[in-house]
Design a protein around this motif. Sequence first.
Motif, PDB file in Angstrom:
ATOM      1  N   GLY A 199       0.796  -1.219   0.000  1.00  0.00           N
ATOM      2  CA  GLY A 199       0.000   0.000   0.000  1.00  0.00           C
ATOM      3  C   GLY A 199       0.828   1.267   0.000  1.00  0.00           C
ATOM      4  O   GLY A 199       0.271   2.368  -0.002  1.00  0.00           O
ATOM      5  N   THR A 200       2.140   1.148   0.018  1.00  0.00           N
ATOM      6  CA  THR A 200       3.011   2.318  -0.005  1.00  0.00           C
ATOM      7  C   THR A 200       3.497   2.600  -1.426  1.00  0.00           C
ATOM      8  O   THR A 200       3.438   1.732  -2.299  1.00  0.00           O
ATOM      9  CB  THR A 200       4.228   2.110   0.910  1.00  0.00           C
ATOM     10  OG1 THR A 200       4.957   0.944   0.460  1.00  0.00           O
ATOM     11  CG2 THR A 200       3.791   1.897   2.348  1.00  0.00           C
ATOM     12  N   THR A 201       3.982   3.810  -1.650  1.00  0.00           N
ATOM     13  CA  THR A 201       4.505   4.196  -2.957  1.00  0.00           C
ATOM     14  C   THR A 201       5.851   4.904  -2.782  1.00  0.00           C
ATOM     15  O   THR A 201       6.187   5.354  -1.687  1.00  0.00           O
ATOM     16  CB  THR A 201       3.541   5.150  -3.690  1.00  0.00           C
ATOM     17  OG1 THR A 201       3.392   6.354  -2.931  1.00  0.00           O
ATOM     18  CG2 THR A 201       2.181   4.503  -3.887  1.00  0.00           C
ATOM     19  N   SER A 202       6.608   4.982  -3.860  1.00  0.00           N
ATOM     20  CA  SER A 202       7.904   5.665  -3.850  1.00  0.00           C
ATOM     21  C   SER A 202       7.947   6.688  -4.975  1.00  0.00           C
ATOM     22  O   SER A 202       7.477   6.426  -6.082  1.00  0.00           O
ATOM     23  CB  SER A 202       9.050   4.659  -4.034  1.00  0.00           C
ATOM     24  OG  SER A 202       9.128   3.766  -2.943  1.00  0.00           O
ATOM     25  N   GLU A 203       8.498   7.852  -4.654  1.00  0.00           N
ATOM     26  CA  GLU A 203       8.679   8.906  -5.645  1.00  0.00           C
ATOM     27  C   GLU A 203      10.126   8.875  -6.118  1.00  0.00           C
ATOM     28  O   GLU A 203      11.040   9.111  -5.340  1.00  0.00           O
ATOM     29  CB  GLU A 203       8.338  10.263  -5.018  1.00  0.00           C
ATOM     30  CG  GLU A 203       8.280  11.405  -5.999  1.00  0.00           C
ATOM     31  CD  GLU A 203       7.794  12.675  -5.330  1.00  0.00           C
ATOM     32  OE1 GLU A 203       6.594  13.001  -5.477  1.00  0.00           O
ATOM     33  OE2 GLU A 203       8.604  13.330  -4.632  1.00  0.00           O
ATOM     34  N   CYS A 204      10.324   8.564  -7.401  1.00  0.00           N
ATOM     35  CA  CYS A 204      11.672   8.358  -7.936  1.00  0.00           C
ATOM     36  C   CYS A 204      11.981   9.337  -9.059  1.00  0.00           C
ATOM     37  O   CYS A 204      11.091   9.685  -9.849  1.00  0.00           O
ATOM     38  CB  CYS A 204      11.825   6.929  -8.473  1.00  0.00           C
ATOM     39  SG  CYS A 204      11.571   5.634  -7.244  1.00  0.00           S
ATOM     40  N   LEU A 205      13.230   9.757  -9.129  1.00  0.00           N
ATOM     41  CA  LEU A 205      13.692  10.545 -10.258  1.00  0.00           C
ATOM     42  C   LEU A 205      13.559   9.695 -11.517  1.00  0.00           C
ATOM     43  O   LEU A 205      14.001   8.544 -11.548  1.00  0.00           O
ATOM     44  CB  LEU A 205      15.140  10.980 -10.040  1.00  0.00           C
ATOM     45  CG  LEU A 205      15.696  11.996 -11.038  1.00  0.00           C
ATOM     46  CD1 LEU A 205      15.049  13.356 -10.821  1.00  0.00           C
ATOM     47  CD2 LEU A 205      17.207  12.120 -10.892  1.00  0.00           C
ATOM     48  N   ASN A 206      12.982  10.261 -12.554  1.00  0.00           N
ATOM     49  CA  ASN A 206      12.613   9.482 -13.734  1.00  0.00           C
ATOM     50  C   ASN A 206      13.718   9.500 -14.779  1.00  0.00           C
ATOM     51  O   ASN A 206      13.893  10.478 -15.513  1.00  0.00           O
ATOM     52  CB  ASN A 206      11.312  10.029 -14.321  1.00  0.00           C
ATOM     53  CG  ASN A 206      10.804   9.191 -15.468  1.00  0.00           C
ATOM     54  OD1 ASN A 206      11.323   8.113 -15.744  1.00  0.00           O
ATOM     55  ND2 ASN A 206       9.779   9.673 -16.148  1.00  0.00           N
ATOM     56  N   LEU A 207      14.459   8.410 -14.889  1.00  0.00           N
ATOM     57  CA  LEU A 207      15.440   8.224 -15.952  1.00  0.00           C
ATOM     58  C   LEU A 207      15.065   7.009 -16.796  1.00  0.00           C
ATOM     59  O   LEU A 207      15.929   6.319 -17.334  1.00  0.00           O
ATOM     60  CB  LEU A 207      16.834   8.037 -15.354  1.00  0.00           C
ATOM     61  CG  LEU A 207      17.484   9.307 -14.791  1.00  0.00           C
ATOM     62  CD1 LEU A 207      18.691   8.967 -13.941  1.00  0.00           C
ATOM     63  CD2 LEU A 207      17.882  10.246 -15.909  1.00  0.00           C
ATOM     64  N   SER A 208      13.773   6.760 -16.912  1.00  0.00           N
ATOM     65  CA  SER A 208      13.316   5.541 -17.565  1.00  0.00           C
ATOM     66  C   SER A 208      12.289   5.764 -18.666  1.00  0.00           C
ATOM     67  O   SER A 208      11.976   4.837 -19.406  1.00  0.00           O
ATOM     68  CB  SER A 208      12.716   4.589 -16.520  1.00  0.00           C
ATOM     69  OG  SER A 208      11.694   5.239 -15.782  1.00  0.00           O
ATOM     70  N   SER A 209      11.739   6.971 -18.802  1.00  0.00           N
ATOM     71  CA  SER A 209      10.672   7.219 -19.771  1.00  0.00           C
ATOM     72  C   SER A 209      11.198   7.875 -21.040  1.00  0.00           C
ATOM     73  O   SER A 209      12.226   8.548 -21.021  1.00  0.00           O
ATOM     74  CB  SER A 209       9.586   8.115 -19.154  1.00  0.00           C
ATOM     75  OG  SER A 209       8.981   7.485 -18.049  1.00  0.00           O
ATOM     76  N   TYR A 210      10.432   7.719 -22.129  1.00  0.00           N
ATOM     77  CA  TYR A 210      10.767   8.350 -23.401  1.00  0.00           C
ATOM     78  C   TYR A 210      10.221   9.776 -23.501  1.00  0.00           C
ATOM     79  O   TYR A 210      10.124  10.329 -24.594  1.00  0.00           O
ATOM     80  CB  TYR A 210      10.190   7.543 -24.566  1.00  0.00           C
ATOM     81  CG  TYR A 210      10.785   6.168 -24.740  1.00  0.00           C
ATOM     82  CD1 TYR A 210      12.125   5.932 -24.492  1.00  0.00           C
ATOM     83  CD2 TYR A 210      10.001   5.103 -25.178  1.00  0.00           C
ATOM     84  CE1 TYR A 210      12.677   4.682 -24.676  1.00  0.00           C
ATOM     85  CE2 TYR A 210      10.542   3.846 -25.360  1.00  0.00           C
ATOM     86  CZ  TYR A 210      11.877   3.640 -25.107  1.00  0.00           C
ATOM     87  OH  TYR A 210      12.428   2.393 -25.292  1.00  0.00           O
TER      88      TYR A 210
ATOM     89  N   ALA B 272      14.514   5.847 -10.741  1.00  0.00           N
ATOM     90  CA  ALA B 272      13.878   4.810 -11.557  1.00  0.00           C
ATOM     91  C   ALA B 272      14.637   4.667 -12.867  1.00  0.00           C
ATOM     92  O   ALA B 272      14.775   5.627 -13.626  1.00  0.00           O
ATOM     93  CB  ALA B 272      12.421   5.172 -11.835  1.00  0.00           C
ATOM     94  N   ILE B 273      15.152   3.466 -13.118  1.00  0.00           N
ATOM     95  CA  ILE B 273      15.895   3.190 -14.343  1.00  0.00           C
ATOM     96  C   ILE B 273      15.350   1.921 -14.996  1.00  0.00           C
ATOM     97  O   ILE B 273      14.578   1.172 -14.388  1.00  0.00           O
ATOM     98  CB  ILE B 273      17.419   3.043 -14.083  1.00  0.00           C
ATOM     99  CG1 ILE B 273      17.685   1.983 -12.997  1.00  0.00           C
ATOM    100  CG2 ILE B 273      18.006   4.381 -13.666  1.00  0.00           C
ATOM    101  CD1 ILE B 273      18.043   0.638 -13.492  1.00  0.00           C
ATOM    102  N   VAL B 274      15.750   1.693 -16.236  1.00  0.00           N
ATOM    103  CA  VAL B 274      15.356   0.493 -16.968  1.00  0.00           C
ATOM    104  C   VAL B 274      16.605  -0.336 -17.242  1.00  0.00           C
ATOM    105  O   VAL B 274      17.606   0.192 -17.722  1.00  0.00           O
ATOM    106  CB  VAL B 274      14.671   0.855 -18.295  1.00  0.00           C
ATOM    107  CG1 VAL B 274      14.494  -0.381 -19.177  1.00  0.00           C
ATOM    108  CG2 VAL B 274      13.321   1.510 -18.040  1.00  0.00           C
ATOM    109  N   ILE B 275      16.559  -1.608 -16.920  1.00  0.00           N
ATOM    110  CA  ILE B 275      17.638  -2.512 -17.305  1.00  0.00           C
ATOM    111  C   ILE B 275      17.159  -3.330 -18.500  1.00  0.00           C
ATOM    112  O   ILE B 275      15.997  -3.703 -18.582  1.00  0.00           O
ATOM    113  CB  ILE B 275      18.081  -3.433 -16.152  1.00  0.00           C
ATOM    114  CG1 ILE B 275      16.910  -4.278 -15.627  1.00  0.00           C
ATOM    115  CG2 ILE B 275      18.718  -2.643 -15.037  1.00  0.00           C
ATOM    116  CD1 ILE B 275      17.341  -5.369 -14.668  1.00  0.00           C
ATOM    117  N   THR B 276      18.058  -3.549 -19.421  1.00  0.00           N
ATOM    118  CA  THR B 276      17.724  -4.333 -20.615  1.00  0.00           C
ATOM    119  C   THR B 276      18.775  -5.410 -20.808  1.00  0.00           C
ATOM    120  O   THR B 276      19.954  -5.202 -20.534  1.00  0.00           O
ATOM    121  CB  THR B 276      17.661  -3.449 -21.871  1.00  0.00           C
ATOM    122  OG1 THR B 276      18.887  -2.729 -21.997  1.00  0.00           O
ATOM    123  CG2 THR B 276      16.521  -2.465 -21.794  1.00  0.00           C
ATOM    124  N   ALA B 277      18.322  -6.548 -21.249  1.00  0.00           N
ATOM    125  CA  ALA B 277      19.217  -7.680 -21.451  1.00  0.00           C
ATOM    126  C   ALA B 277      18.693  -8.499 -22.618  1.00  0.00           C
ATOM    127  O   ALA B 277      17.786  -8.080 -23.334  1.00  0.00           O
ATOM    128  CB  ALA B 277      19.304  -8.527 -20.184  1.00  0.00           C
TER     129      ALA B 277
END
Length: 562
Positions: free
Chosen positions: A149-160, A476-481
């Motif tokens: 039920g909790t949320t986190s506010e993250c710096l966005n380095l993952s969106s286009y 917030a980041i995206v990992i790709t593999a």
Amino acid sequence: MKKPSNTLPQAPVDDRPPEVLADLEFGKLTSKEYLYVAKHPENEPYIKSIEDEPPLFIYISTYLSYLILIIIGHIRDFFGKIFKPQEYSHLVEQNGYAPWYDGFESFYERRMKNRIDDCFARPIYGAPGRFIHCFDRKKVGKSEYEYPGTTSECLNLSSYNYLGFGQSKGVCTTHALKSIDDYGTSGCSPRAGAGTTDLHLDCEALIADFVGQEDAILISQGYGTNGFVFPSIADPKTLVISDELNHASIRFGIRVSGAQVKVCKHNDMKDLEKVIRNAIAQGQPKTHRPWNKIIIAVEGLYSMEGNLCDLREVVRLKEKYKCYLFLDEAHSIGAIGPNGRGVCDYFGIDPKKIDILMGTLTKSFGATGGYISGSKEIMKRIRLSYATNSYGESVPPAVLAQIISSMKVIKGDINPGEGLERLQRIAFNSRYLRLGLKRLGFIVYGADDSPVIPLLLFLPAKMPAVSRMLYDMGIAIVITAYPATPIVSGRVRLCVSSALTKEDLDDTLRKFNEIGDLVFLKFSSGRAGGSKVKGKPPRWSIEDVLAHNVEDCKKPNLGEMP
């Protein structure tokens, strides 16, 4: 204490002041010093970015890690089918029915991706602006999650959201809401039926003018733009020469068209010319008759590598051998060039030298869908044969209003100066973060002015470690593999936005520096942006990086800087 639930909780109401919420979606520019105009120097050849290599033992460790995971996974599968047949019912024959999946084809998902599945597809709420809001979750069992039920506010380095237009408030949102009042929420018909409105025609004319072509056609889905354009321009007597790193949508579209395909090495102009010459000399298979047409398909900005195509050389070869050129600008349109008009703008090339310009509107413009642009003759033919024009839904009015308003902001027709600032902010932010990471010792791929910054991790165990640690630190980041990248080059893909402030990037560099030391990620040899000054180590301290980066990131050719 509230018991964790396995259902997604309701998004909380954010009652902070409007000016605070607006700043969280798009940060304010704190200094004119943090602006930069991205343009390739005229009459200078395109210099490919240096792709640094890690020490040999990193490659060996990476292969061994995957080998161990594969061996253990196959052992568990072997005994699991014997002792736990119910859990493997989808992989074995049941009551005379064939299994749903072959054990090998689903192996990667079950035994490798499933281990780090919490690092992918984290559910969010709110606008994907400067900060992004994520629902916290905890993995239980093999594929279930509990939500406390909790949320986190993250710096966005993952969106286009490259130019930050994906806002919940602002001039574009106002235009989108007004279009709903005037046109409703949907066209409720394909374009060839009753789905064409005056907004569609205005938007297509604006896009054509923006990209420098005679005409354009709107498509309601980005992937489908490439997926269905090739059947309209190619047939089995057509040869498509495709860059080996072209997007999956291009490869899908070529297969659907039935055209023959030859692959050239990524951004290698000598190999491209060799493939063209051989194709012309040999002709079609079996008959050896000349090809009806040869189409070169490249991308403006490659989203996994972060580098730009050598467009000047591609255009030269296209004109020399009388081929057609298809240019995918999904990631470059809006985000690259002094006027935001893509790689043609960046390299100073007349867009009419490209036969077909494709782009998506999901990224820099904060909308959805895509477009195909070119001469009026080509567009007239595509309108008749394009599958989604007859069978797919038209672009909704609110999305059209978002496209029109954001494009007019970039052009300066709405809020003069705002679009220019957004373009110069993303150019500065991209160079600033890229040079900082290189100097700290990370292996970073891509062109200097690219807003996509791949940071190499290599070992599979480091992918979840970096993702989880940065999430806990508020980034917030995206990992790709694999299969999106080669199996030994897993990476973090950072997507820079003009919504980020210089202070956000400083905080990002500090946290990456901390994680890089802790997880052993600084593999760089110093060839690609580290120091080459005699007596000075190739890796800079975080204090030195922050002290010199603003001035240094504006210098040409970051990969060769001391």
